[in-house]
Design an enzyme around this catalytic site. Structure first.
Site, short mmCIF file in Angstrom:
data_model
loop_
_atom_site.label_atom_id
_atom_site.label_comp_id
_atom_site.label_asym_id
_atom_site.label_seq_id
_atom_site.Cartn_x
_atom_site.Cartn_y
_atom_site.Cartn_z
CB SER A 173 -10.23 6.89 -9.88
OG SER A 173 -10.11 5.96 -8.84
CE LYS A 225 5.68 -8.64 4.49
NZ LYS A 225 6.01 -7.20 4.54
#
Length: 345
Positions: A173, A225
């Protein structure tokens, strides 16, 4: 007995007061830690290798053979000194240098703080004939942390210094995102590489709070948000936006790896799957199957192999033997990070 009991009680009180004062001093001094300069440790690995070899020779070889070896060594050293004196320029006799760094990555890529200092120091003296070797171990972590770590390694490439990444255990990763920056990736036969994907998890206790008649209010300005939350009720719109963010991050990850290793078939590789070293070679994730030890030993005869370690200044808590609190804090932050991270490589 009464005297001993009173004395033991007084001693315990004294120790308790001393611990409290020490803890307070540690807290007061912790704010000053960042302003203190760290120190750079430089170790020539050739010397420790030669010392081990000499000790084995001394223990195993016949005295006569040992004497001949010492004579040959002295003769070789004299010839090298002569060659250096005859050389018209000092630069022509400079040996190649391998600068060795270690990166042991956690979920936050915390080791980038010391690695950036080590790279800055190396780039101040390294020449194009030299090489930087990074022994990398990481299973990945947060996007911004490993993005910064990969960017630090790119500084070496931009300075036209060859960069080699050695993976003995795992570079998955975010760890592989760092590794792919290298000119050459070397992996041990059973090292784990790949996992080019993005994962996110967020626990949600809204139903539990709802049963307990506990309301959670969340107010935002901006449609996205906050998409998913731990405490509030999550919506389908929020879930879809969150998934789209993951896809966008995955696309960014794939484009970055492709730009660094164009020989990869990125669509076949970027599935989140992992491969062992030998399989990774077949899939062009690495260039050579070999341990980092074997790679460094192969250069001891012809290059100066130098390990560079930047040491952060110790905080007052560590100097007073109260590092337990620091370790506890790090574990807590790590655990919370695993639960609440929004996106991670």
């Amino acid at each position: 007995m009464e005297f001993l009991t009173d004395y033991a009680g007084f001693l315990l009180k004294l120790i308790s007061v001393a611990l409290v004062i020490g803890f307070l001093l540690a807290m007061m001094a912790s704010g000053k830690r960042k302003s203190q300069p760290g120190s750079l440790s430089v170790t020539k690995l050739n010397e420790s290798y030669d010392a081990m070899k000499a000790e084995l020779d001394h223990q195993l070889l016949d005295k006569k053979v040992l004497k001949n070896l010492e004579k040959e060594k002295k003769k070789k050293e004299k010839l090298e000194k002569k060659a250096q004196k005859k050389a018209p320029k000092a630069d022509e006799v400079d040996k190649k240098r391998l600068y060795v760094l270690d990166f042991d990555g956690d979920i936050k890529a915390s080791a980038v703080e010391t690695m950036r200092e080590e790279i800055t120091a190396i780039l101040s003296v390294a020449k194009s004939q030299d090489e930087v070797v990074v022994r990398l171990e990481s299973g990945g972590g947060v996007v911004h942390g490993y993005g910064l770590a990969a960017s630090q390694l790119q500084r070496i490439r931009e300075a036209n210094i060859p960069l080699t990444i050695c993976v003995d255990k795992v570079a998955a990763s975010g760890g592989y995102m760092m590794a792919c920056v290298a000119d050459k990736i070397i992996a041990a036969p059973f090292a784990i590489l790949g996992s080019i994907g993005v994962v996110a998890q967020i626990p949600n206790v809204h139903r539990l709070l709802d049963k307990s008649l506990i309301d959670v209010e969340l107010h935002t300005a901006g449609r996205y948000k906050r998409t998913l939350t731990m405490l509030g009720e999550n919506t389908e719109e929020g879930r879809e936006k969150f998934k789209q963010d993951l896809e966008d991050t995955h696309g960014l990850f794939k484009r970055f790896v492709s730009s660094q290793r164009p020989q990869l078939d990125i669509e076949d590789i970027a599935t989140g799957d992992t491969w062992y070293g030998s399989e990774a070679l077949e899939n062009k994730l690495v260039d050579v199957v070999m341990t980092s030890d074997a790679y460094l030993v192969s250069h001891y005869a012809n290059a100066d192999v130098i390990q560079v370690v930047y040491k952060q200044p110790k905080g007052m808590a560590e100097r007073l033997g109260l590092s337990f609190f620091s370790a506890l804090e790090q574990k807590a932050v790590s655990w919370i990070g695993k639960l609440t991270q929004s996106r991670g490589y």
